[in-house]
Design an enzyme around this catalytic site. Sequence first.
Site, PDB file in Angstrom:
ATOM      1  N   ASP A  52      24.774  24.297  45.989  1.00 25.51           N
ATOM      2  CA  ASP A  52      23.928  25.603  46.073  1.00 25.51           C
ATOM      3  C   ASP A  52      23.474  25.273  47.544  1.00 25.51           C
ATOM      4  O   ASP A  52      22.899  24.405  47.900  1.00 25.51           O
ATOM      5  CB  ASP A  52      23.000  25.884  44.974  1.00 25.51           C
ATOM      6  CG  ASP A  52      22.019  24.869  44.733  1.00 25.51           C
ATOM      7  OD1 ASP A  52      21.702  23.928  45.305  1.00 25.51           O
ATOM      8  OD2 ASP A  52      21.194  24.714  43.550  1.00 25.51           O
ATOM      9  N   GLU A  96      27.066  19.885  42.295  1.00 24.89           N
ATOM     10  CA  GLU A  96      25.909  20.761  41.635  1.00 24.89           C
ATOM     11  C   GLU A  96      25.682  21.556  43.278  1.00 24.89           C
ATOM     12  O   GLU A  96      24.503  21.785  43.518  1.00 24.89           O
ATOM     13  CB  GLU A  96      24.949  20.038  41.493  1.00 24.89           C
ATOM     14  CG  GLU A  96      24.917  19.279  40.378  1.00 24.89           C
ATOM     15  CD  GLU A  96      23.819  18.737  39.649  1.00 24.89           C
ATOM     16  OE1 GLU A  96      22.609  18.924  39.944  1.00 24.89           O
ATOM     17  OE2 GLU A  96      23.902  17.430  38.926  1.00 24.89           O
ATOM     18  N   GLU A 115      21.275  10.131  39.594  1.00 22.50           N
ATOM     19  CA  GLU A 115      19.907  10.025  40.247  1.00 22.50           C
ATOM     20  C   GLU A 115      19.068   8.710  40.049  1.00 22.50           C
ATOM     21  O   GLU A 115      17.899   8.658  39.698  1.00 22.50           O
ATOM     22  CB  GLU A 115      19.167  11.160  39.742  1.00 22.50           C
ATOM     23  CG  GLU A 115      19.514  12.558  40.091  1.00 22.50           C
ATOM     24  CD  GLU A 115      18.592  13.731  39.972  1.00 22.50           C
ATOM     25  OE1 GLU A 115      17.555  13.516  39.170  1.00 22.50           O
ATOM     26  OE2 GLU A 115      19.048  14.927  39.970  1.00 22.50           O
ATOM     27  N   ASN A 151      26.489  10.034  39.983  1.00 20.42           N
ATOM     28  CA  ASN A 151      25.836  11.382  40.596  1.00 20.42           C
ATOM     29  C   ASN A 151      24.629  11.249  41.033  1.00 20.42           C
ATOM     30  O   ASN A 151      23.649  10.657  40.539  1.00 20.42           O
ATOM     31  CB  ASN A 151      26.185  12.266  39.243  1.00 20.42           C
ATOM     32  CG  ASN A 151      25.946  13.768  39.853  1.00 20.42           C
ATOM     33  OD1 ASN A 151      26.776  14.244  40.682  1.00 20.42           O
ATOM     34  ND2 ASN A 151      25.258  14.586  39.162  1.00 20.42           N
TER      35      ASN A 151
HETATM   36  C1  XIL Z   1      18.541  21.517  36.461  1.00 18.46           C
HETATM   37  C2  XIL Z   1      18.721  22.712  35.710  1.00 18.46           C
HETATM   38  O1  XIL Z   1      19.578  23.654  36.666  1.00 18.46           O
HETATM   39  C3  XIL Z   1      17.555  23.331  34.910  1.00 18.46           C
HETATM   40  O2  XIL Z   1      17.936  24.335  34.079  1.00 18.46           O
HETATM   41  C4  XIL Z   1      16.646  22.284  34.342  1.00 18.46           C
HETATM   42  O3  XIL Z   1      15.559  22.986  34.236  1.00 18.46           O
HETATM   43  C5  XIL Z   1      16.444  21.044  35.146  1.00 18.46           C
HETATM   44  O4  XIL Z   1      17.726  20.625  35.590  1.00 18.46           O
HETATM   45  N1  XIL Z   1      20.099  17.455  39.363  1.00 18.46           N
HETATM   46  C6  XIL Z   1      20.732  17.388  38.185  1.00 18.46           C
HETATM   47  C7  XIL Z   1      20.704  18.580  37.201  1.00 18.46           C
HETATM   48  O5  XIL Z   1      21.654  16.526  38.035  1.00 18.46           O
HETATM   49  O6  XIL Z   1      20.906  18.293  35.866  1.00 18.46           O
HETATM   50  C8  XIL Z   1      19.512  19.574  37.448  1.00 18.46           C
HETATM   51  O7  XIL Z   1      19.679  20.693  36.574  1.00 18.46           O
HETATM   52  C9  XIL Z   1      19.387  19.829  38.927  1.00 18.46           C
HETATM   53  C10 XIL Z   1      19.326  18.606  39.762  1.00 18.46           C
END
Ligand code: XIL
Length: 457
Positions: free
Chosen positions: A279, A277, A169, A211
């Site tokens: 969803d 990731e 990020e 990422n």
């Molecule tokens: C999130 C987790 O799912 C949570 O449990 C935590 O509180 C915050 O981070 N981008 C990412 C992940 O790269 O690491 C994040 O995960 C979601 C967004």
Amino acid sequence: MRNKPGTPPRRRTRIATTLSAALGSIAVLAAITLVTGGSAAAATTLGASAAERGRYFGTAVAASRLNDSAYTTILNREFNQVTPENEMKIDATEPQQNQFSYGNADRIVQHARSRGMQVRGHTLAWHSQQPGWMQNMSGSTLRQAMLNHVTQVATHFRGQVAWWDVVNEAFADGGSGARRDSNLQRTGNDWIEAAFRAADAADPNAQLCYNDYNIDNWNDAKTQAVYRMVQDFKSRGVPIDCVGLQSHFTGGSNYPSNYRTTLSSFAALGVDVHITELDIRNAPSDAYRNVVNDCLAVARCKGITVWGIRDSDSWRSGESPLLFNGSGQKKPAYDAVLTALNNGTPPGGNPTTTPPGGNPTTPPPGGGCTASITPGTVWGDRYNTSVTVSGATTWTVVAAVTAPQQITTTWSGSASLASNGTVLTMRSNGSGNTFGFTTMMNGNSGARPQIRSCTAG
Ligand code: XIL
């Protein structure tokens, strides 16, 4: 230098050897099935089906849930890849400077690896979830602390982690295309490549990924900015192997219709792409199906990781974005994903379905074009070939190898294989005018491919 265009990177040798042996036999089976018109029994789990297509299907895992048997039952049954959800982040692994803490991450790695699941390390350098001591740092002190963190953590997990999200990020949202402001960014614009070089030195066999989220829509300034950074890294030999698209289609972001273009455009830079990731708000079957079909359509899309197992495990549980409900039952999106995987193209196989939304339609064959062959890397058992097309921007090229040689893997085009893997029909898919393929020699090391036709349109 570790990653010459058109050739698998040197660092991947160990993984690639096993994988290519497996892919080779799958391709043979697929080709035989096509010739005889039969069909193998459909896989019944996400991981098994993805594996048949040379990919993984994974999930984020929380160490705190490994004692929940309803959770581990689904994990162990369905998934063949795992990403620790929080346990490898900087605040978890180095809570005090130079005091490293790996217990929870080790538990997840052990759970995964003892069951043959591959592990994605997440994440070595990030502006968020930094421990307090790091948040308060700046300048060269922070740069050194960050590099030390990367080195220590990548060394601890060396040989256990297939891919690292080295940097997470680092780009700003919105239309600027700029880097995100952060304490790490303020140490100098080269902090990202410095992190990649440190990770490469510590774990030369891991695949190193950048990422990010909101890099799904090809037209977004953020996507373009990350693309240009990866292009620049590849041109200067910065050790990068892959791009991770978080693809959180939650929290206000949506699946974009040009997602496949984004995946294939990154892939055309010579990096793998991973959906890291996933969803999707309310888990609509259509969007999940589209993501799977898009990944399957891009040879360098190596797999999909959903960000949690049950809706109740999700960081955005209020949006019910996952494939299992809170009771661990499969949701309709689960069936859509499994069906899309099962209908997908095995490596080297023929497409068996048209993705929803349709494949780009091929206009009736037009005039001619020219396809020229550039020989690629030769290994003991296989060799690569690149083909460059001139005279048309959309095209269909037919290339043939001599049996018992067989084409097993292709990239940068929409492929279909016939005649037991000896005839490849490759259509342009918007990823440029060069495509490539790997041929298993199968005992004939002398023969080389021939172009049979090039058709414009
Ligand atoms: C999130 C987790 O799912 C949570 O449990 C935590 O509180 C915050 O981070 N981008 C990412 C992940 O790269 O690491 C994040 O995960 C979601 C967004």
